[in-house]
Design a protein around this motif. Sequence first.
Motif, PDB file in Angstrom:
ATOM      1  N   LEU A 140    -114.054 104.159 -28.075  1.00 36.74           N
ATOM      2  CA  LEU A 140    -114.448 103.301 -29.196  1.00 36.74           C
ATOM      3  C   LEU A 140    -115.956 103.094 -29.212  1.00 36.74           C
ATOM      4  CD1 LEU A 140    -111.619 100.594 -29.085  1.00 36.74           C
ATOM      5  CD2 LEU A 140    -111.820 102.509 -30.653  1.00 36.74           C
ATOM      6  N   ASP A 141    -116.543 102.907 -28.033  1.00 33.71           N
ATOM      7  CA  ASP A 141    -117.987 102.726 -27.973  1.00 33.71           C
ATOM      8  C   ASP A 141    -118.724 104.020 -28.347  1.00 33.71           C
ATOM      9  OD1 ASP A 141    -117.673 100.121 -27.208  1.00 33.71           O
ATOM     10  OD2 ASP A 141    -117.787 100.536 -25.058  1.00 33.71           O
ATOM     11  N   ALA A 191    -125.226 102.546 -24.123  1.00 34.95           N
ATOM     12  CA  ALA A 191    -125.547 101.606 -23.060  1.00 34.95           C
ATOM     13  C   ALA A 191    -125.405 100.163 -23.539  1.00 34.95           C
ATOM     14  CB  ALA A 191    -126.967 101.839 -22.553  1.00 34.95           C
ATOM     15  N   GLU A 192    -125.563  99.938 -24.862  1.00 40.60           N
ATOM     16  CA  GLU A 192    -125.429  98.597 -25.414  1.00 40.60           C
ATOM     17  C   GLU A 192    -124.520  98.665 -26.632  1.00 40.60           C
ATOM     18  OE1 GLU A 192    -129.259  97.196 -26.325  1.00 40.60           O
ATOM     19  OE2 GLU A 192    -130.014  97.292 -24.291  1.00 40.60           O
ATOM     20  N   PRO A 193    -123.189  98.802 -26.437  1.00 40.25           N
ATOM     21  CA  PRO A 193    -122.283  98.968 -27.569  1.00 40.25           C
ATOM     22  C   PRO A 193    -122.275  97.729 -28.458  1.00 40.25           C
ATOM     23  CG  PRO A 193    -121.070  98.559 -25.556  1.00 40.25           C
ATOM     24  CD  PRO A 193    -122.498  98.738 -25.158  1.00 40.25           C
ATOM     25  N   ALA A 194    -122.197  97.995 -29.752  1.00 43.24           N
ATOM     26  CA  ALA A 194    -122.114  96.884 -30.704  1.00 43.24           C
ATOM     27  C   ALA A 194    -120.730  96.262 -30.625  1.00 43.24           C
ATOM     28  CB  ALA A 194    -122.373  97.407 -32.116  1.00 43.24           C
ATOM     29  N   LYS A 239    -107.118  97.537 -23.883  1.00 46.29           N
ATOM     30  CA  LYS A 239    -107.583  97.173 -22.546  1.00 46.29           C
ATOM     31  C   LYS A 239    -107.952  98.397 -21.711  1.00 46.29           C
ATOM     32  CE  LYS A 239    -104.686  93.005 -22.161  1.00 46.29           C
ATOM     33  NZ  LYS A 239    -103.618  92.393 -21.369  1.00 46.29           N
ATOM     34  N   GLU A 240    -107.444  99.586 -22.115  1.00 37.32           N
ATOM     35  CA  GLU A 240    -107.685 100.784 -21.322  1.00 37.32           C
ATOM     36  C   GLU A 240    -109.178 101.129 -21.327  1.00 37.32           C
ATOM     37  OE1 GLU A 240    -105.739 102.595 -19.499  1.00 37.32           O
ATOM     38  OE2 GLU A 240    -103.929 101.430 -19.904  1.00 37.32           O
ATOM     39  N   LYS A 241    -109.698 101.484 -20.163  1.00 37.01           N
ATOM     40  CA  LYS A 241    -111.127 101.818 -20.067  1.00 37.01           C
ATOM     41  C   LYS A 241    -111.463 103.067 -20.878  1.00 37.01           C
ATOM     42  CE  LYS A 241    -114.866 102.501 -16.722  1.00 37.01           C
ATOM     43  NZ  LYS A 241    -115.446 103.629 -17.447  1.00 37.01           N
ATOM     44  N   ALA A 242    -110.572 104.064 -20.850  1.00 44.04           N
ATOM     45  CA  ALA A 242    -110.832 105.289 -21.600  1.00 44.04           C
ATOM     46  C   ALA A 242    -110.900 105.015 -23.097  1.00 44.04           C
ATOM     47  CB  ALA A 242    -109.753 106.339 -21.301  1.00 44.04           C
ATOM     48  N   VAL A 243    -110.001 104.112 -23.561  1.00 44.10           N
ATOM     49  CA  VAL A 243    -110.004 103.757 -24.975  1.00 44.10           C
ATOM     50  C   VAL A 243    -111.293 103.002 -25.312  1.00 44.10           C
ATOM     51  CG1 VAL A 243    -108.812 102.466 -26.784  1.00 44.10           C
ATOM     52  CG2 VAL A 243    -107.502 103.749 -25.103  1.00 44.10           C
ATOM     53  N   GLN A 244    -111.675 102.058 -24.431  1.00 45.69           N
ATOM     54  CA  GLN A 244    -112.911 101.314 -24.653  1.00 45.69           C
ATOM     55  C   GLN A 244    -114.106 102.266 -24.751  1.00 45.69           C
ATOM     56  OE1 GLN A 244    -113.590  98.083 -24.945  1.00 45.69           O
ATOM     57  NE2 GLN A 244    -111.573  97.153 -24.646  1.00 45.69           N
ATOM     58  N   ASP A 245    -114.191 103.252 -23.842  1.00 45.26           N
ATOM     59  CA  ASP A 245    -115.302 104.195 -23.866  1.00 45.26           C
ATOM     60  C   ASP A 245    -115.316 105.019 -25.147  1.00 45.26           C
ATOM     61  OD1 ASP A 245    -116.088 103.274 -21.432  1.00 45.26           O
ATOM     62  OD2 ASP A 245    -115.163 104.902 -20.282  1.00 45.26           O
TER      63      ASP A 245
END
Length: 574
Positions: free
Chosen positions: A554-555, A419-422, A546-552
């Motif tokens: 990584l988090d 919920a609060e990714p570094a 920039k991809e949302k799936a990649v961002q998720d």
Amino acid sequence: MSYKVLALKYRPTSFDEVVGQTSVTRTLRNALDRGKVGHAFLLSGARGVGKTTTARILAKALNCARTEGPTASPCSTRTDEDKAKACDSCREIADGKSLDVQEIDGASNNSVDQVRELRESARYSPARDRFKIWIIDEVHMLSTGAFNALLKTLEEPPPRVKFVFATTEYHKIPETILSRCQQYDFRMIPARELQTHLRKVADAEKIRVSDAALGLIARAAEGSVRDSLSLFDQVLAFTGDEVPDADVAGLLGLVDRELLHRASKAIVEGDSLAVLELVESLADYGADYRHFARELLLHLREILLVKLAPAESPLLHSVLPEEVERLRATAQALSEEDLLRALDVLTRGEAELRTASDPRVALDLVLLKLVHLRRLVPFAEIVARVERMLGGAAAPALAPPRPARPATLFDAPPAPHLAEPAPRTAAPASAEPPAARPAPAAPPPAGSAEAVLASMIGLCQGRPSLAAPLRAATARLDGQTLVIEVPPDFLAFGTMHEDEYRDLAKKAAGKSLTVRIAGDAARVGEPLAPAPAEERRQRLRETAEKEKAVQDALDLFDGRVVDVREAKASREDE
């Protein structure tokens, strides 16, 4: 006077004294009390659990002369005083001298001729007692011809004849014999009941011995009453009337329970040095490494039972009472998944010890694997979290924070709170940040090229490789043709999937549109020469981040993009 071993001295002389076979003795007592006694009985079970003893008690109950008929409480004949008070029939059966109760061995009387002699003898009435009884031990050793010769007599015996068969190999008895007998299965005696029985014997013999030592003997007996008394006799011959705990384990070649508790403690605390010192102790002790691995496997199973089973569960009957509380502390430090993984590793390790050229090194490796196992996050939780993030919902932490303590055997690195990714490490300074596309001040008008393009991007969210060119593109309408202008790097890919973009455009606009992929107007007239490999890779990395799936992702895993490769078109796409 010659010494009488404990297994014979404390052999049960009544149904009440039979250890651990309540269902069998209760059925026989009820049958005797109600006068509904069959003519043939088959007693089956492991060695030393009371089959032959029960057969002798049944013979005494049928022929006891103190009553007018069969009784569930025949004369007791253990001591000389009991024998003096017992009837002649019970006393002779106990001494093996009765003419009307014949106890024979199936292994040495297995021929057809011997069974024929038995049949001839059955035709005559008993010499004195009510019934003529044959007790055939290890009846499975009879030959096929002998079994066949016995069938008719067994099915319709004379009214004053009874047969009692005992066997340790029930599966070898022909079905024709089984169908003519009442069958009684004798169970293995739990260690807890054996320990209680040994305590009674020790008190009667005035032996000073701890419950822990009796527990070791009970476990070594593996469910056999006779084996437990024989082992106890062996211990007494070595120690005398006072039995030290250490001597019991050493004499019987058992693994000391303290070594098992040391092993489980080292596993919980993740102490590699402790397990190496433990193996060194085993070497000094002269223990069998494979035997220790088997005992540790049973020890971990007991921990699992203590963790899962309620206090009154019959599953805990195999665990000694004084061990339960001690195991409970270890069970609280480990989860069910931890124990299952440890049991799996130890099972495979125990099998490898059979063929290991150096069993000591093999045991070292198995124990070190257990020490260095890390607690894994259940895969189902990770999948659930990914699904929540794709749905736009904040996912809770995988597990509550654990109290601070030294890193142990099954601890895993703490899971990041999604919920609060570094913040991730910034891109290298040498790489220029990509130019941000300005957000429109207001949503594009419905039906415009920009609105159709935005809808197409939303429709292909499940396929990032299709959405990436559209995010970097501009669109314009030329009559009924939607012209999508993409950067040169995406031109070949966009042209390849022009048919898919046409289907997306139709869904987005609500009508059929012709789609044409063109180069970016800002680059019209410039050759579409490929960029240098490093610049191309950098642009792909920036686009992927920039991809949302990649961002998720990584988090979720607290990771970073290491490398990006351009997807190759599949045969279906071609």
